[in-house]
Design a protein around this motif. Sequence first.
Motif, mmCIF file in Angstrom:
data_model
loop_
_atom_site.group_PDB
_atom_site.id
_atom_site.type_symbol
_atom_site.label_atom_id
_atom_site.label_comp_id
_atom_site.label_asym_id
_atom_site.label_seq_id
_atom_site.Cartn_x
_atom_site.Cartn_y
_atom_site.Cartn_z
ATOM 1 N N LYS A 1 0.693 -1.225 -0.041
ATOM 2 C CA LYS A 1 0.007 -0.015 0.025
ATOM 3 C C LYS A 1 0.877 1.272 -0.175
ATOM 4 C CE LYS A 1 -4.055 -1.995 2.409
ATOM 5 N NZ LYS A 1 -4.858 -1.846 3.554
ATOM 6 N N GLY A 2 1.926 1.156 0.852
ATOM 7 C CA GLY A 2 2.928 2.462 0.612
ATOM 8 C C GLY A 2 3.442 2.732 -0.709
ATOM 9 N N VAL A 3 3.935 1.678 -1.180
ATOM 10 C CA VAL A 3 4.594 1.894 -2.707
ATOM 11 C C VAL A 3 3.330 2.439 -3.699
ATOM 12 C CG1 VAL A 3 5.516 0.701 -4.650
ATOM 13 C CG2 VAL A 3 6.428 0.150 -2.455
ATOM 14 N N ALA A 4 2.098 1.870 -3.584
ATOM 15 C CA ALA A 4 1.131 2.316 -4.295
ATOM 16 C C ALA A 4 0.658 3.762 -4.167
ATOM 17 C CB ALA A 4 0.008 1.295 -4.332
ATOM 18 N N ASN B 1 1.000 9.355 -5.814
ATOM 19 C CA ASN B 1 1.208 10.608 -5.448
ATOM 20 C C ASN B 1 2.276 11.406 -6.384
ATOM 21 O OD1 ASN B 1 -0.933 11.235 -3.757
ATOM 22 N ND2 ASN B 1 0.235 10.146 -2.178
ATOM 23 N N ALA B 2 3.382 10.589 -6.474
ATOM 24 C CA ALA B 2 4.516 11.033 -7.068
ATOM 25 C C ALA B 2 4.225 11.316 -8.526
ATOM 26 C CB ALA B 2 5.692 10.131 -6.816
ATOM 27 N N ILE C 1 8.750 3.176 -9.271
ATOM 28 C CA ILE C 1 8.501 2.030 -8.406
ATOM 29 C C ILE C 1 9.804 1.684 -7.616
ATOM 30 C CG2 ILE C 1 7.844 -0.121 -8.325
ATOM 31 C CD1 ILE C 1 5.796 0.226 -10.419
ATOM 32 N N PRO C 2 10.824 1.321 -8.144
ATOM 33 C CA PRO C 2 12.231 0.729 -7.417
ATOM 34 C C PRO C 2 12.634 1.816 -6.443
ATOM 35 C CG PRO C 2 12.633 0.515 -9.878
ATOM 36 C CD PRO C 2 11.062 1.453 -9.787
ATOM 37 N N THR D 1 12.403 3.339 -0.459
ATOM 38 C CA THR D 1 12.071 4.190 0.571
ATOM 39 C C THR D 1 11.187 3.853 1.468
ATOM 40 O OG1 THR D 1 12.838 5.952 -1.068
ATOM 41 C CG2 THR D 1 11.823 6.689 0.867
ATOM 42 N N VAL D 2 10.038 3.203 0.815
ATOM 43 C CA VAL D 2 9.127 2.558 1.553
ATOM 44 C C VAL D 2 9.386 1.435 2.632
ATOM 45 C CG1 VAL D 2 6.506 1.414 1.488
ATOM 46 C CG2 VAL D 2 7.147 3.383 0.004
#
Length: 166
Positions: free
Chosen positions: A24-27, A32-33, A115-116, A121-122
């Motif tokens: 969920k964090g990556v999504a 947002n980015a 994504i990478p 970071t997440v």
Amino acid sequence: MQTFMIPGTVFMSLLAGALFGVFKGVALVVFNATAGASSCFFLSKLIGRPLVISLWPDKLSFFQAQVAKRRGRLLNYMLFLRVTPTLPNTFINMASPIVDVPYHTFFLATSIGLIPAAFVTVKAGIALGDLRSVGDLYDFQSIATLFLIGIISIAPTLLGKDKEKP
């Protein structure tokens, strides 16, 4: 923050990892980015040309030449730029509409290419308690992985050059 290039998005990515977990964090971070980068793209398209030309005239000339040279495989090149830290994302967001990168290519490269870094970071946000500085996020292995992904994304372009020569 992304639209107006305000520093600190890395901390929001860390927070997303700490609060929502990896998937969920990556999504959330990628969504947002990409939305912020898209807003920056359109804002630059409307009023950014004089600013980009005055801030980065040499980089803009270089970027324009590279985009023109790779027009047939522009998605691969834009993916390479997003995955590797060769050009700052702020510059890519602002200069892309000026050098005629189509929005659909920009959007796809941004949403896939981030994504990478978002994952790294997440994931670091999950272990937030162990971090002592932002520098702890990007160790040699993380940077090497990003460059490897970047090379893989540009490989079709490099291999295509050999086939195009008579």
